[in-house]
Design a protein around this motif. Sequence first.
Motif, short mmCIF file in Angstrom:
data_model
loop_
_atom_site.label_atom_id
_atom_site.label_comp_id
_atom_site.label_asym_id
_atom_site.label_seq_id
_atom_site.Cartn_x
_atom_site.Cartn_y
_atom_site.Cartn_z
N GLU A 1 0.66 0.20 10.92
CA GLU A 1 -0.06 0.73 9.77
C GLU A 1 -1.13 -0.25 9.31
OE1 GLU A 1 0.07 3.55 8.03
OE2 GLU A 1 1.50 4.48 9.39
N GLU B 1 8.44 9.38 0.76
CA GLU B 1 8.62 10.23 1.93
C GLU B 1 9.94 9.89 2.63
OE1 GLU B 1 5.20 9.67 4.35
OE2 GLU B 1 3.79 10.39 2.83
N LYS C 1 0.84 -1.21 0.00
CA LYS C 1 0.00 0.00 0.00
C LYS C 1 0.87 1.26 0.00
CE LYS C 1 -3.78 2.20 2.56
NZ LYS C 1 -4.68 2.10 3.75
N PHE C 2 1.95 1.22 0.78
CA PHE C 2 2.89 2.35 0.81
C PHE C 2 3.51 2.58 -0.56
CE2 PHE C 2 2.77 2.97 5.29
CZ PHE C 2 3.47 4.14 5.54
N LEU D 1 2.45 1.50 -3.65
CA LEU D 1 1.51 1.82 -4.72
C LEU D 1 0.92 3.22 -4.58
CD1 LEU D 1 -0.34 -1.61 -5.02
CD2 LEU D 1 1.47 -0.70 -6.49
N THR D 2 0.89 3.75 -3.34
CA THR D 2 0.39 5.11 -3.14
C THR D 2 1.52 6.14 -3.14
OG1 THR D 2 0.45 4.79 -0.74
CG2 THR D 2 -1.64 4.33 -1.87
N CYS D 3 2.74 5.68 -3.45
CA CYS D 3 3.93 6.55 -3.56
C CYS D 3 4.33 7.17 -2.22
CB CYS D 3 3.71 7.66 -4.59
SG CYS D 3 3.49 7.04 -6.27
N ARG D 4 3.80 6.68 -1.10
CA ARG D 4 4.22 7.18 0.21
C ARG D 4 5.63 6.74 0.55
NH1 ARG D 4 -0.31 5.30 4.29
NH2 ARG D 4 1.05 6.42 5.75
N SER E 1 9.84 7.14 5.40
CA SER E 1 9.06 5.94 5.11
C SER E 1 9.80 4.66 5.46
CB SER E 1 8.66 5.92 3.64
OG SER E 1 9.82 5.88 2.80
#
Length: 336
Positions: free
Chosen positions: A334, A323, A314-315, A317-320, A326
């Motif tokens: 999470e 960060e 999820k991290f 694929l959502t480009c988080r 990260s």
Amino acid sequence: METIHYKQNISAQYCFSGNNASCKKEVQGGPGYIFLFIILSCISVCTVFLNLLVIISISHFKQLHTPTNLLILSLAVADFLVGLFVMPMKIMQLIDSCWYLGKLACSFTEIIIGILVLTSLCNMVFIAVDRCIAISVPMLYPSIVTPFKMSVSIILGWSFCVLYVLIFMYFNDHLMPAQMYTTCYGECVVFVKYPWVIANMVFFFLTPCAGILFLYSVIFIVARRQAKSIRAAAHQASQKVSNSSEAKAAKTLGIVIFFFLAFWIPFYISSLTVTNLTTLSIVWTVFTWLMFINSFVNPMIYAIFYPWFRASAKFILTCRILESSSSVVNLYREHS
């Protein structure tokens, strides 16, 4: 009849039209083959994508830098290369029987395939050993199995597989392009001598599988004994969480190994039914693809059973993941 025969000769196609020794070209273009091409191409793309998620997850997130996850990373790398390199090559050979890249590329391709297949098996053995130690002596596990020791073991495992495949290709006369025997120009075929079929069966299937099954029998027995002890002693409640986690990890990786064996067993059993195997045979093709599909199944098992994989995916694929902080995020928090 003579006229029909003449037309068939005119319509015959060859791999290299300017070479009299060229192989006859067989292009499979029927609806069934088109459907097969689409399905196998989708499997190849999904294999690359899912294993790439595993590789990025374990490499990026510091929380996942554990000895067990290093093994999963090593397995994912092998599976990723199968999807990226091996599957597309084999798909093209299914659709077009000709080999256009020459004997050197043919020899190199078969060497890569052998290395990737054997490293998958080597990783499965390491996984079984790792889980057995984690379940049997959980208090000593951090000192016995460290990330450094696991990294060295993985490197040695890959090196051994490379060495074995080179020896295997040499004694089957396929290591050097000049040694390779082909019936016509434009053919990439590996003939496996029967003694080597038996050697592979013993050393790279029966022995490792027997070891894996024995280790998981030990894991099952120890896990049951620990569960009884935990239920009987209330003051060990904190240890219950640790052992439960280890047991869950062992169960998940046991499922990975189960599917691995299920995909491998048909190939090795069928290999005993003939005295000479060739990579062009239908039996070899079908059961070899079963082994390749195992590389697609492994990351799906992680996605189903591992919360950290779902959270890390999820991290990513959502480009988080871009960060700055990260890499130190708590994936388990999470997920919850």
